[in-house]
Scaffold this active site. Structure first.
Site, PDB file in Angstrom:
ATOM      1  N   GLY A   1       0.820  -1.211   0.000  1.00 11.20           N
ATOM      2  CA  GLY A   1       0.000   0.000   0.000  1.00 11.20           C
ATOM      3  C   GLY A   1       0.845   1.248   0.000  1.00 11.20           C
TER       4      GLY A   1
ATOM      5  N   LYS B   1      -6.266  12.592   4.527  1.00 10.97           N
ATOM      6  CA  LYS B   1      -7.663  12.926   4.239  1.00 10.97           C
ATOM      7  C   LYS B   1      -8.557  12.586   5.420  1.00 10.97           C
ATOM      8  CE  LYS B   1      -5.729  13.838   0.453  1.00 10.97           C
ATOM      9  NZ  LYS B   1      -4.259  13.990   0.545  1.00 10.97           N
TER      10      LYS B   1
ATOM     11  N   THR C   1      10.100   1.869  -5.799  1.00 11.58           N
ATOM     12  CA  THR C   1      10.487   2.039  -4.393  1.00 11.58           C
ATOM     13  C   THR C   1      10.035   3.361  -3.776  1.00 11.58           C
ATOM     14  OG1 THR C   1      12.684   2.563  -5.304  1.00 11.58           O
ATOM     15  CG2 THR C   1      12.392   0.406  -4.306  1.00 11.58           C
TER      16      THR C   1
ATOM     17  N   HIS D   1     -29.923  19.395 -10.810  1.00 13.86           N
ATOM     18  CA  HIS D   1     -30.100  20.592  -9.988  1.00 13.86           C
ATOM     19  C   HIS D   1     -30.833  20.221  -8.705  1.00 13.86           C
ATOM     20  CE1 HIS D   1     -31.015  24.753  -8.922  1.00 13.86           C
ATOM     21  NE2 HIS D   1     -32.264  24.366  -8.697  1.00 13.86           N
TER      22      HIS D   1
END
Length: 462
Positions: A43, A55, A142, A439
Site C-alpha cells: 500500500g 484525508k 520504491t 439541480h
C-alpha cells in the site's frame, strides 16, 4: 546467493506502493507470474503515510469546523475539543480496513508476496534477505520519502516531517509549515481546524504554486478568512530551538516562532544504495529516468511512481503500473498524458484541476488564441446551501477545445471526474453545454460554466 524461487518470474516488482501493487494486480490478471517485494506494508506511502491518513485528518477537521459553525444552519451544538487519540484511532481504522482488503486482493490474484528489503542485483534479479529472486523483467517502484532542506535536521519532535505529523500525539498550539504546496496547505488546513495557530512559509510567490494563479489567489483569500497566516516570496534561511519551540529565520531576516516546524517541501525518490546505478540504470538527481512507456535505458527494467520524475500522485502510480503490466503482457497501452491527470488538494476549500493553466496555454497557443472564463460559485444553489465560496475557471483555445479546468471550493475534488473527461476528450464548450446537469448540485456549476463559455449563460451574467 541462492535462488530459492522454483521458477523465473515473468515480472519481479521491487516496492509494493501504489505503482508496484497496481502493476502486480494487473500483470497477474493478464496471466503473468508475478513476485511483489515490499520491506514495509503493501500500500506504500499513499495508504499508510499519505493520501488516506491525511484525508482522514482533514475530514475530522471538517467535522470540528461544522460543529463550531452549526448555529448558522440552525443546529445547536457545542464543540468540546479534539480528542487526538480518538482521531488517530478513526484514521488508523480506515487504514487498517483498506490494508486488509488489499492484502486479500493480492492473495486472490495469486501474486507471490515477498516481505523484506530488496536490492537490484542485476537487470533481471532482486536480492531479498539472502534470497535471489529472478525475473524476465524487473519493475522498480520504491517510492519516495519526505525531503528536507540542507542543514535542517528533522528530529521528529520540534522539527517534523509529514510522517511524524500523521502520528503526533498532541494538537500543537502553534505551527510553522515550511512549504506551501499540497502537503503544506493540507496540514495547515487540518491543524487550523483542530485549533492550531498556523503560519505557512512558501518561497515562491503563491500558495499551491503548481496550480493556475487564479486558484492560488482564491486559496490565499480563503486562508486569510480562516486565520491561516502565510509568508510568500522569501526563502527559508535557518531554524533554531527556543526554550519551548522553534524559531525560523527567512532570507530577508524576518523571524517566526512556534511550538513545531513541519517541513513540507516535497518528497524525494528512494533510490540510493539499491543497486540501480550498478545495474546500469540511468538516473538524474535520484530519480530513475524513463520513456513514455515507463522503460528505463536497461531493456529488462522499468520504473514507476514517485521514483520517476512524473506527478507524485497515487493515481498516477496506479496508471503507470497498469501501463507496464499491459505492455509486458503484449497489450498496446497508450502513454499517459500527464496534463490530463486530475489533481486535487484537499484543504478547506479544496483546489482541483485538470489540464493546463491559462499562463501555460498562452505560452503554447499564443495570448490572442486563449479564452478564459470564471464562474463564481455564488451563483450555484448547492454551494449556497453548503456556504462555500470559490470559482470554476475554464481555459479554452479560441473556437476550440477546453484545455484547462481549475476549481476552488468545498467538494471540488468530487467534480474533477467530469472535468477530466472534458479535457481528455477535447470537448468543445458547446458540447458540454448540451449535457443536462442535475439541480441542485455543485456539479451543475461545471455545466453552467460551459454554458457561459458557449455564449448562452443561464445563472450568470453575460
Amino acid at each position: 546467493m541462492a535462488n530459492d524461487a522454483s521458477t523465473v518470474f515473468d515480472l519481479v516488482i521491487l516496492g509494493g506502493g501504489s505503482g508496484g501493487y497496481a502493476a502486480a494486480l494487473r500483470a497477474s490478471q493478464l496471466g503473468l507470474d508475478v513476485a511483489l517485494i515490499e520491506k514495509g506494508k503493501v500500500g506504500g506511502t499513499c495508504l499508510h503515510n499519505g493520501c488516506i491518513p491525511t484525508k482522514a485528518l482533514l475530514h475530522a477537521g471538517e467535522v470540528a469546523d461544522q460543529t463550531r459553525e452549526s448555529a448558522q444552519f440552525g443546529v445547536k451544538a457545542t464543540f468540546e475539543g479534539i480528542d487526538i487519540e480518538a482521531v488517530h484511532k478513526y484514521k488508523d481504522d480506515v487504514i487498517s480496513g483498506l490494508y486488509k482488503g488489499l492484502q486479500g486482493l493480492i492473495a486472490s490474484r495469486k501474486v507471490t508476496y515477498i516481505e523484506g528489503e530488496g536490492r537490484l542485483s542485476s537487470p533481471t534479479s532482486v536480492d531479498v534477505d539472502g534470497r535471489r529472486v529472478e525475473g524476465r523483467h524487473v519493475l522498480l517502484a520504491t517510492g519516495s520519502v519526505p525531503k528536507s532542506v540542507p542543514g535542517l535536521d528533522i528530529d521528529g519532535d520540534r522539527i517534523i516531517s509529514s510522517d511524524h505529523a500523521l502520528k503526533l500525539n498532541r494538537v500543537p498550539k502553534s505551527a510553522i509549515i515550511l512549504g506551501g504546496g499540497v502537503i503544506g496547505v493540507e496540514f495547515a488546513s487540518a491543524w487550523k481546524s483542530f485549533g492550531t495557530e498556523v503560519t505557512v512559509i512558501e518561497g515562491l510567490k503563491h500558495l499551491v504554486p503548481a496550480e493556475d494563479e487564479n486558484s492560488s489567489k482564491l486559496l490565499e483569500r480563503a486562508f486569510r478568512k480562516r486565520g491561516i497566516k502565510f509568508n510568500l516570496g522569501t526563502f527559508f534561511d535557518k531554524a533554531e530551538y527556543t526554550q519551548d519551540g522553534v524559531r525560523v529565520t527567512l532570507a530577508d531576516g524576518k523571524t517566526f516562532e512556534a511550538e513545531v516546524l513541519l517541513v513540507a517541501i516535497g518528497r524525494g525518490p528512494v533510490s540510493q544504495g539499491l543497486g540501480y546505478e550498478e545495474a546500469g540504470v540511468a538516473m538524474d538527481r535520484g530519480y530513475v529516468l524513463v520513456d513514455e512507456y515507463m522503460r528505463t535505458n536497461v531493456e529488462t527494467v522499468s520504473a514507476v511512481g514517485d521514483l520517476v520524475p512524473t506527478l507524485q500522485l497515487a493515481h498516477v502510480g496506479f496508471a503507470e503500473g497498469i501501463l507496464v503490466a499491459e505492455r509486458l503482457a503484449g497489450e498496446r497501452p497508450v502513454p499517459i498524458d500527464y496534463d490530463g491527470v486530475p489533481r486535487v488538494t484537499y484543504c478547506h476549500p479544496e483546489v482541483a484541476s485538470v489540464g493546463i493553466s491559462e499562463a501555460k496555454a498562452k505560452e503554447i497557443y499564443g495570448a490572442d488564441k486563449v479564452v478564459a472564463l470564471k464562474y463564481n460559485l455564488a451563483g450555484n444553489g448547492k454551494s449556497k446551501i453548503l456556504k462555500t465560496a470559490g470559482e470554476i475557471k475554464l481555459v479554452q483555445v479560441k473556437d476550440g477545445a477546453v484545455v484547462g479546468v481549475h476549481m476552488v471550493g468545498d467538494r471540488m475534488g468530487e467534480q474533477v471526474g467530469e472535468a477530466q473527461l472534458i479535457y481528455n476528450w477535447e470537448a468543445l464548450p458547446a458540447e458540454v453545454a448540451q449535457l443536462i446537469h442535475a439541480h441542485p448540485t455543485q456539479n451543475e456549476a461545471l455545466g453552467e460554466a460551459h454554458l457561459a463559455l458557449a455564449g448562452k449563460p443561464l445563472h450568470s451574467h453575460d
